[in-house]
Design an enzyme around this catalytic site. Structure first.
Site, mmCIF file in Angstrom:
data_model
loop_
_atom_site.group_PDB
_atom_site.id
_atom_site.type_symbol
_atom_site.label_atom_id
_atom_site.label_comp_id
_atom_site.label_asym_id
_atom_site.label_seq_id
_atom_site.Cartn_x
_atom_site.Cartn_y
_atom_site.Cartn_z
ATOM 1 N N GLY A 1 25.772 45.850 -85.591
ATOM 2 C CA GLY A 1 26.555 45.172 -86.114
ATOM 3 C C GLY A 1 26.551 45.223 -87.568
ATOM 4 O O GLY A 1 25.630 45.822 -88.301
ATOM 5 N N GLU A 2 27.336 44.641 -88.245
ATOM 6 C CA GLU A 2 27.244 44.688 -89.913
ATOM 7 C C GLU A 2 26.012 43.804 -90.233
ATOM 8 O O GLU A 2 25.422 44.234 -91.415
ATOM 9 C CB GLU A 2 28.436 43.988 -90.613
ATOM 10 C CG GLU A 2 28.618 44.383 -92.087
ATOM 11 C CD GLU A 2 29.155 43.255 -92.890
ATOM 12 O OE1 GLU A 2 29.382 43.677 -93.891
ATOM 13 O OE2 GLU A 2 29.633 42.336 -92.099
ATOM 14 N N PHE A 3 25.728 42.833 -89.553
ATOM 15 C CA PHE A 3 24.660 41.900 -90.115
ATOM 16 C C PHE A 3 23.522 42.297 -89.372
ATOM 17 O O PHE A 3 22.289 41.728 -89.751
ATOM 18 C CB PHE A 3 25.078 40.720 -89.603
ATOM 19 C CG PHE A 3 25.994 40.062 -90.614
ATOM 20 C CD1 PHE A 3 25.988 39.631 -91.974
ATOM 21 C CD2 PHE A 3 27.579 39.980 -89.807
ATOM 22 C CE1 PHE A 3 27.175 39.395 -92.622
ATOM 23 C CE2 PHE A 3 28.631 39.683 -90.798
ATOM 24 C CZ PHE A 3 28.564 39.479 -92.165
ATOM 25 N N ASP B 1 42.408 43.049 -87.065
ATOM 26 C CA ASP B 1 41.696 44.293 -86.988
ATOM 27 C C ASP B 1 41.819 44.554 -85.397
ATOM 28 O O ASP B 1 40.517 44.944 -85.066
ATOM 29 C CB ASP B 1 40.098 44.291 -87.369
ATOM 30 C CG ASP B 1 39.676 45.420 -87.708
ATOM 31 O OD1 ASP B 1 40.407 46.501 -87.766
ATOM 32 O OD2 ASP B 1 38.384 45.559 -87.807
ATOM 33 N N GLU C 1 29.399 45.004 -70.266
ATOM 34 C CA GLU C 1 28.435 46.196 -69.795
ATOM 35 C C GLU C 1 29.027 47.548 -70.184
ATOM 36 O O GLU C 1 28.259 48.404 -70.424
ATOM 37 C CB GLU C 1 28.587 46.148 -68.280
ATOM 38 C CG GLU C 1 27.993 45.157 -67.460
ATOM 39 C CD GLU C 1 28.700 43.964 -67.377
ATOM 40 O OE1 GLU C 1 29.623 43.809 -67.851
ATOM 41 O OE2 GLU C 1 28.224 42.893 -66.470
ATOM 42 N N ASN D 1 37.519 47.360 -81.146
ATOM 43 C CA ASN D 1 37.292 46.011 -81.230
ATOM 44 C C ASN D 1 37.499 45.237 -79.830
ATOM 45 O O ASN D 1 37.593 43.991 -79.841
ATOM 46 C CB ASN D 1 37.930 45.264 -82.400
ATOM 47 C CG ASN D 1 37.198 45.714 -83.558
ATOM 48 O OD1 ASN D 1 36.144 45.979 -83.475
ATOM 49 N ND2 ASN D 1 38.190 45.979 -84.808
HETATM 50 P P1 AMP Z 1 30.018 44.375 -83.379
HETATM 51 O O1 AMP Z 1 29.282 43.797 -84.338
HETATM 52 O O2 AMP Z 1 31.087 43.356 -82.609
HETATM 53 O O3 AMP Z 1 31.186 45.444 -83.881
HETATM 54 O O4 AMP Z 1 29.218 45.205 -82.291
HETATM 55 C C1 AMP Z 1 28.759 46.327 -82.375
HETATM 56 C C2 AMP Z 1 28.459 47.084 -81.019
HETATM 57 O O5 AMP Z 1 27.745 46.276 -80.377
HETATM 58 C C3 AMP Z 1 30.001 47.307 -80.315
HETATM 59 O O6 AMP Z 1 30.275 48.511 -80.741
HETATM 60 C C4 AMP Z 1 29.233 47.304 -78.997
HETATM 61 O O7 AMP Z 1 29.109 48.526 -78.489
HETATM 62 C C5 AMP Z 1 28.190 46.371 -78.960
HETATM 63 N N1 AMP Z 1 28.604 44.911 -78.483
HETATM 64 C C6 AMP Z 1 28.946 43.937 -79.273
HETATM 65 N N2 AMP Z 1 29.252 42.735 -78.509
HETATM 66 C C7 AMP Z 1 29.269 43.330 -77.082
HETATM 67 C C8 AMP Z 1 28.957 42.327 -75.829
HETATM 68 N N3 AMP Z 1 29.492 41.254 -76.091
HETATM 69 N N4 AMP Z 1 28.566 43.126 -74.839
HETATM 70 C C9 AMP Z 1 28.057 44.463 -74.815
HETATM 71 N N5 AMP Z 1 28.040 45.221 -76.012
HETATM 72 C C10 AMP Z 1 28.460 44.536 -77.074
#
Ligand code: AMP
Length: 989
Positions: free
Chosen positions: A636-638, A752, A709, A757
């Site tokens: 993720g970004e953070f 977005d 999943e 997403n």
């Molecule tokens: P995000 O920061 O939401 O963009 O998450 C980055 C990546 O983490 C996503 O593209 C997913 O591949 C994975 N991810 C985020 N949230 C979940 C979740 N609740 N369950 C499974 N994979 C997740």
């Protein structure tokens, strides 16, 4: 006297007067002689009574040592009583004495005609006196010690001869108290020769045990032991007081305690001796001296330490056994990677660590400028330059230096240090690297002040960003009514650090953000600053009209009170069963949707003065110990996104996704990170990713959500290209639409919405994710800056949102249309490789994406409806859900694909809209879609009609040189779309 062994008197087995070597007799060391008849060479001078009894004669003993002996042999006469008394024997310190007699005795059988007169024993007696009594002798004063008999008188030889045998008898006498004593031998008619008499006492002799010396000690004559204290030998120290016991037998028993050799000394033969040169001993103890360790020496005996050789040192805590060491050589191969105003420095370990393991690195930052003369002048960097993890004591060979000035020369000196570097400042070496930082955007404005406020205006000033990173060209000031939540806002520019905003509404709260611009672009925006304009002044009303105004105000107040009363009453009747959320009573007209009281409303966490309060209002705080992280699943970004398990007390363990906030974050990053949880926590819907809770009270800070999943929808579809039935795809789309309906009902605009997403679980349930405010777009790699400065994912965004940031649920509906297209094309990239600018232009001119291959006509129609230019004409999410529901109920309708049939008329898109240009020829379409390379490729083949084109297969495309699978698929689908619209009239593609 002549001695014939066969004669009666010759009772001694002695060789008289023979000149033979003398063997001195050695007695045990614990025996101290008081009398030894053998030691006397001359007459012993003992008293014999009567004079014809015992007789003193000279002879040799068994070792041929000359001795004096006494004998008596009056065996033929009755009533013998012959006494022999020794001289007075001083007792010394003895309490118990031992008498050792060596004698020979003839057995009476060996002497003929002595029956009745011959005896085979004699008596031993003693008398204690304090002084020498001279020749005075009285029998009765003596006490008997024992009757002495021979153990063996004779030994029989093979020839039948009998040989005299020397007997040895020892008797003890104790407890002596007087200063001395006499011994007496009473013969009553035996034939006996007293070869030697030895009187001795026993002592524990001087000894050294465990490096303690114990003196000569005379034991007690009783059974008890004598405890003796030892003293440590020279150059030793008591570890535990040394003691031993002296037994009555003159033996040392049970050594206790010990002494240890001093430093510089070692134990050799029960003494402490100095260490030899080249050796040392630094501690008290009985260890041996050790050889000097490498790079050290000792020239003298008895050294406690070894000195270090030249240029070698010993650090304060180094043990004496450690080799002397030296400072390390310089680090090697320094590499710098510059990123705007930060630099990552990496280096290799020094070739020579100086013989130590405690090597660390220190990085010194210098800012260098060329003076007019051309020479470099360097000064230490400002204190606010940041080193990650730190500048000194680095154990790893890398450091990140941040917050440097843009376009500036810096020199970094990297020094390897070890425990002895401080002892040899002249030997220290470092590696240097010089860099020039790049251009960087300014840091955010952090201090904003309100100078003056009136009804319609406010004057503000602010401080220049801490790091301008260049010359600030101007500041952008964006402000909007707090209530309107950025749906409409105003932007101003100012060259200086102050501005007056006019034309404001009185008594209204505004939010404002500022960002600075340099040649490198805009910096990050400041945190929102809130101000209120002054209320309308009641005192400006003229005195003439005051009465009228007063009446008007009174009436207005009365009406308001009445209205409020009525509202409360109605509220009591109608709404008492609804939720008690604080925002529920507000009426919202944001984003083109009217939301009624009773529907829960999304609350912007940024409206909280303290954003952490928002997190705790909407998200449950979890205890980190309830969370087990299994593996990293995304970034993720953070920070990382991990999968793991959450086990809450008295609940079942569930799989969760854990988003972490990586270390070194700023306050703003923490706020923004947690803002997503504050938003997500307000939602509760099966198609919205569910928040399980947050961890904010321990590190790392985490957001814990349900686990999906199958990850994000776009990659999931790409992985399963063409593997789902139409109904399955529509089911997924229906879920997304349902989640979006819920969000729009809550008053939340996503901004977005894109397949990347959407997350998919193991049951193919799709859930909307990625919430946040401005950051949603900041962190989306698809988001691009528009001419107005905002960051927007162009391909997914409605034209009005791109043009003037009009984000509403209707703009979310446009994005939904794009998601629909992404789903039906199994994760194809919208508008393929067209540039963002071309997409904006094409969309603005009315061109739309063509239907994906085999796309049901109804779904393509739905896409087109979502892409209506006029946002009010786009379907609401509620309508989208209902359309998809109908399709699911009537799966047959999915069989009609967009490229083979006419468009259905029951949807909302006005296809004859004058805004949507028609497209008559394939060339037009290709121009429109900017598929120029393909157009050129096609110009080489003859296509007479759209019919033939629609039949163009991938095989045909290969013939004209379009061989990559992606473009073939796109072109084929484009061609089919074109075919369909030419058959059915002027439909914009
Ligand atoms: P995000 O920061 O939401 O963009 O998450 C980055 C990546 O983490 C996503 O593209 C997913 O591949 C994975 N991810 C985020 N949230 C979940 C979740 N609740 N369950 C499974 N994979 C997740």
């Amino acid at each position: 006297m002549d001695c014939n062994p066969r004669s009666l008197l010759c009772i001694l087995p002695l060789l008289l007067s023979c000149a033979v070597p003398v063997i001195s007799v050695i007695y045990p060391p614990n025996e101290v002689n008081l009398l030894d008849s053998k030691a006397s060479q001359g007459e012993l001078g003992w008293i014999s009574y009567p004079s014809h009894g015992w007789e003193e004669i000279s002879g040799v003993d068994e070792h041929y040592t000359p001795i004096r002996t006494f004998q008596v042999c009056n065996v033929m006469e009755y009533s013998q009583n012959n006494w022999l008394r020794t001289n007075w024997i001083p007792r010394q310190s003895a309490q118990k004495i031992y008498v050792e007699l060596k004698f020979t005795l003839r057995d009476c059988n060996s002497i003929p005609l002595v029956l009745g007169t011959c005896k085979e024993t004699f008596n031993l007696l003693y008398l204690e006196t304090d002084d020498d009594q001279g020749s005075r002798f009285q029998e009765h004063q003596f006490s008997k010690i024992d009757t002495i008999a021979a153990d063996e008188s004779f030994t029989q030889t093979d020839l039948g001869d009998r040989i005299l045998k020397l007997n040895t008898e020892v008797r003890e006498v104790g407890h002596m108290t007087k200063k001395g004593f006499y011994l007496a031998f009473q013969d009553v008619g035996a034939c006996v020769a007293l070869v030697s008499v030895r009187v001795y006492f026993k002592k524990c002799p001087y000894t050294v045990r465990n490096l303690a010396s114990f003196p000569d000690t005379v034991p007690m004559d009783s059974q008890s032991l004598v405890e003796v204290k030892g003293s440590c030998v020279n150059h030793s120290k008591e570890e535990e007081p040394p003691r031993m016991y002296c037994s009555t037998e003159g033996e040392w028993l049970v050594p206790i305690g010990k002494c240890l050799c001093n430093p510089g000394y070692e134990e050799r033969s029960s003494t402490c001796q100095m260490c030899r040169a080249g050796f040392y001993k630094s501690t008290l103890g009985n260890a041996e001296c050790s050889k000097c360790p490498p790079h050290s020496f000792s020239h003298h005996e008895g050294s406690l330490h070894c000195g270090c050789e030249k240029n070698y040192f010993r650090a304060e805590g180094d043990p004496a056994s450690m080799a002397c060491t030296r400072p390390p050589s310089a680090p090697r191969n320094v590499i710098s990677s510059i990123n705007e105003t930060s630099v990552i420095l990496e280096w290799s370990w020094p070739e020579d660590a100086g013989g130590r393991r405690d090597v660390t690195f220190t990085v010194l930052c210098k800012r260098c400028r060329s003076s007019n003369g051309g020479s470099q002048r360097c000064e230490p960097c400002r204190s606010n330059v940041r080193f990650l993890p730190r500048a000194t004591g680095l154990h790893n060979t890398t450091v990140t230096v941040g917050d440097l000035l843009a376009h500036t020369n810096y020199t970094f000196e990297i020094e390897a240090q070890n425990g002895v570097s401080s002892l040899a400042p002249k030997m220290r070496q470092y590696a240097a690297v010089t860099i020039t930082t790049n251009q960087a955007a300014p840091s955010p404005v952090t201090v904003i002040r309100k100078e003056k406020t009136s009804r319609n205006s406010v004057s503000l000033s602010w401080q220049e960003p801490e790091r301008p990173n260049g010359i600030i060209l101007d500041y952008e000031i964006k402000y909007y009514e707090k209530e309107e939540q950025e749906t409409s806002y105003t932007i101003l520019r100012a060259r200086g650090c102050n501005v007056t905003l006019s034309g404001l509404k009185p008594n209204t709260a505004y939010l404002l953000q500022i960002r600075a611009r340099t040649a490198a672009g805009y910096g990050a925006t400041s945190p929102s600053f809130q101000f209120e304009t002054s209320p309308d002044s009641a005192f400006s009303i003229s005195s003439e009209s005051s009465q009228v105004v007063l009446i008007a105000i009174s009436s207005a107040v009365a009406i308001i009170l009445l209205t409020v009363l009525l509202y409360v009453l109605i509220g009591r009747f109608c709404c008492h069963s609804k939720s008690k959320h604080p925002d529920e009573k507000r009426l919202h007209f944001g984003n083109g949707h009217l939301r009624l009281p009773g529907i829960r409303t999304y609350v912007d966490p940024h409206t909280y003065e303290d954003p952490s309060q928002a997190v705790h209002e909407f998200a449950k705080e979890l205890d980190a110990s309830c969370i087990a992280i299994d593996k990293v699943v995304g970034a993720g970004e953070f920070g990382e996104v991990c999968s793991g398990r959450l086990k809450l007390p008295s609940k079942k363990e569930i799989c969760v996704a854990i988003k972490t906030l990586k270390g070194g974050y700023t306050d703003k990053q923490r706020r923004d990170f947690l803002a997503e949880a504050s938003i997500m926590g307000q939602f509760d819907h099966p198609n919205i990713i569910r928040l399980e809770g947050v961890v904010t009270r321990s590190k790392p800070v985490m957001i814990v959500t349900e686990y999906m999943e199958n990850g994000s929808l776009d990659s999931f579809l790409r992985k399963h290209d063409a593997q789902f039935t139409g109904i399955q795809l529509v089911g997924m789309l229906r879920g997304i639409a349902s989640g979006m309906k819920y969000l729009s009902d809550m008053g939340y605009v996503h901004r977005d919405l894109a397949a990347r997403n959407i997350l998919v679980n193991s049951n193919l349930v799709c859930k909307v994710s990625d919430f946040g405010l401005s950051r949603v777009l900041e962190d989306d790699p698809e988001a691009a800056y528009t001419t107005r400065g905002g960051k927007i994912p162009i391909r997914w965004t409605a034209p009005e949102a791109i043009a003037y940031r009009k984000f509403t649920s209707a703009s979310d509906a446009w994005s939904y249309g794009i998601v629909l297209w992404e789903v039906m094309s199994y994760g194809e990239r919208p508008y393929w490789e067209m540039s963002n600018q071309d997409v904006i232009k094409a969309v603005d001119e009315g061109y739309r994406l063509p239907p994906p291959m085999d796309c049901p006509a109804t779904l393509y129609q739905l896409m087109l409806d979502c892409w209506q230019k006029e946002r009010n004409n786009r379907p609401k999410f509620e309508q989208i859900v209902s359309i998809l529901d109908k399709l699911i109920r009537n799966p047959g309708s999915l069989k009609i694909t967009a490229n083979t049939t006419s468009r259905p008329a029951n949807l909302l898109l006005d296809r004859s809209s004058s805004e949507v240009p028609s497209m008559g020829t394939m060339g037009d379409w290709m121009d429109g879609m900017r598929t120029l390379p393909c157009k050129e490729a096609f110009s080489g083949v003859s296509y007479s009609s759209c019919d033939t084109l629609a039949k163009t297969s991938t095989e045909d495309l290969k013939k004209v040189g379009v061989s990559i699978v992606g473009p073939q698929k796109k072109i084929v689908s484009s061609l089919k779309a074109l075919d369909s619209h030419t058959k059915n009239g002027p439909v914009p593609v």
